[in-house]
Write an enzyme that holds these catalytic residues in place. Structure first.
Site, PDB file in Angstrom:
ATOM      1  N   ASP A 157       1.072  -1.265  -0.040  1.00 44.53           N
ATOM      2  CA  ASP A 157       0.048   0.148  -0.278  1.00 44.53           C
ATOM      3  C   ASP A 157       0.737   1.174   0.071  1.00 44.53           C
ATOM      4  OD1 ASP A 157      -2.330   1.391   0.078  1.00 44.53           O
ATOM      5  OD2 ASP A 157      -2.742   1.312   1.969  1.00 44.53           O
ATOM      6  N   ALA A 165      -2.182   7.158   6.016  1.00 46.23           N
ATOM      7  CA  ALA A 165      -2.429   7.152   4.515  1.00 46.23           C
ATOM      8  C   ALA A 165      -1.506   6.520   3.686  1.00 46.23           C
ATOM      9  CB  ALA A 165      -2.628   8.659   4.013  1.00 46.23           C
TER      10      ALA A 165
END
Length: 368
Positions: A259, A293
């Site tokens: 990610d 994030a």
């Protein structure tokens, strides 16, 4: 070309060598190890199914950003990957998919193979955006079908509880696109129903989904009770090692992803993640309000992290290579076997990268 060392083959560990010809493994030979640590290890190259950026580039920038990202991650052992989009207005998604269609068609020298696209949103729950921009919407088959004409979409993350999504899951599954549940406020029952309709995984397990409670098990509970596959971010920040071990015990073919964002491989500072500005600091990436994030993780570090919490090198390798390959139906990647693509990493005894081979090409690691 011949490489030697302790090799993790499809038949187990061998001390010996392999030959590479025309980008593939042409021969394997060796003997079962007699014990002890090896001077070097040969493992299948890592396969990352959730990559947003790296080297300062963000997939949503379009253009040649994906090639920049693929080069950065290749130098950290990722030999193939899915370029992962963010929730965005339709025009922005169309633009980036058009660029990705070009990048996926031909592998650039020094870069990981772009296997296709992971469409993370926009078909998610607006109440569980995480670090996704606020452009969530309901899935419509005609729109998805058009997106498929622009780039090879291999995986879509969506929220199952959104009206109409069960039928969309069935249609996606029927045409060979993997569906993962994520960014969802759905219940345990929603997730089980989605699995029955053809969903096959869970996006960044534990993060941006309803958690486990003994009287309200949520999407996490459905994953632990029923999933064969799910992805997890092993940066030791997104998920506590104890929760990681619970998931590893419950989900047979749990696989790991980074990610990663544009901040991967870069110094502390501000970077783009879709339409958001994110800040890298102290090894993490966050929005201005502190929301995690994405990550700065690379797959070579993911391997070390898995070993550090108690996995054997063989099991850690499977969760970074074999299982994601099998999840996408890639029988010629994620394993060292005769005829497979020569995607592999060479590690020293401390599990540090020495060399990376992508389809037989040896990459320089001087900037890794």
């Amino acid at each position: 070309m011949k490489l030697t060392g302790r090799m993790l083959t499809s038949s187990g560990w061998l001390d010996g060598g392999l030959d590479i010809a025309d980008g593939r493994i042409a021969r394997l030979d060796g003997n079962a190890p007699e014990g002890g640590r090896a001077e070097c290890y040969l493992l299948p190259g890592f396969i990352d199914l959730h990559v947003h950026g790296g080297a300062g580039a963000d997939i949503m920038e379009g253009g040649d950003a994906a090639d920049t990202v693929a080069r950065l991650h290749a130098r950290h052992g990722t030999t193939s990957m899915l370029a992962t989009t963010m929730t965005a207005p339709r025009q922005d998604i169309e633009t980036v998919l058009a660029a990705l269609g070009v990048s996926c068609a031909t592998r650039k020298s020094g870069a990981a193979r772009l296997l296709g696209v992971h469409l993370e949103g926009p078909y998610i729950n607006p109440g569980k955006l995480g670090a996704q921009p606020s452009n969530a919407c309901q899935a419509v088959w005609a729109e998805i079908d058009y997106y498929r004409s622009l780039a090879p979409i291999r995986l879509i993350t969506l929220a199952p509880e959104v009206t109409g999504h069960m039928e969309i899951i069935r249609q996606l599954s029927a045409c060979g696109i993997r569906v993962q549940l994520g960014h969802t406020l759905g219940s345990y029952e929603d997730a089980v129903c989605a699995l029955n309709h053809g969903a096959s995984g869970f996006t960044h397990l534990f993060n941006a989904m309803t958690g486990l409670h003994h009287r309200k098990p949520g999407v996490v509970g459905a994953a632990l009770a029923h999933a064969e596959y799910a992805e997890l971010i092993p940066d030791l920040l997104h998920v506590h090692p104890g929760a990681m071990r619970a998931a590893l015990r419950a989900i047979p073919r749990l696989f790991c992803v980074t990610d990663s964002t544009a901040a991967a491989g870069m110094p502390d500072g501000e970077y783009k993640l879709g339409s958001h500005t994110v800040t890298k600091c102290l090894g993490g990436v966050r929005l201005a309000d502190g929301t995690i994030a994405g990550s700065t993780l690379t797959m070579d570090q993911a391997l070390k992290n898995l070993v550090s919490i108690g996995l054997s090198l063989e099991e850690a390798s499977h969760r970074l290579s074999l299982y994601p390959a099998d999840y996408l139906g890639l029988s010629e990647r994620g394993r060292l076997s005769v005829g497979a693509w020569a995607d592999l990493v060479v590690l020293d005894a401390g599990l540090n990268l020495i060399e990376v081979y992508v389809e037989g090409e040896c990459l320089g690691l001087t900037d890794a």
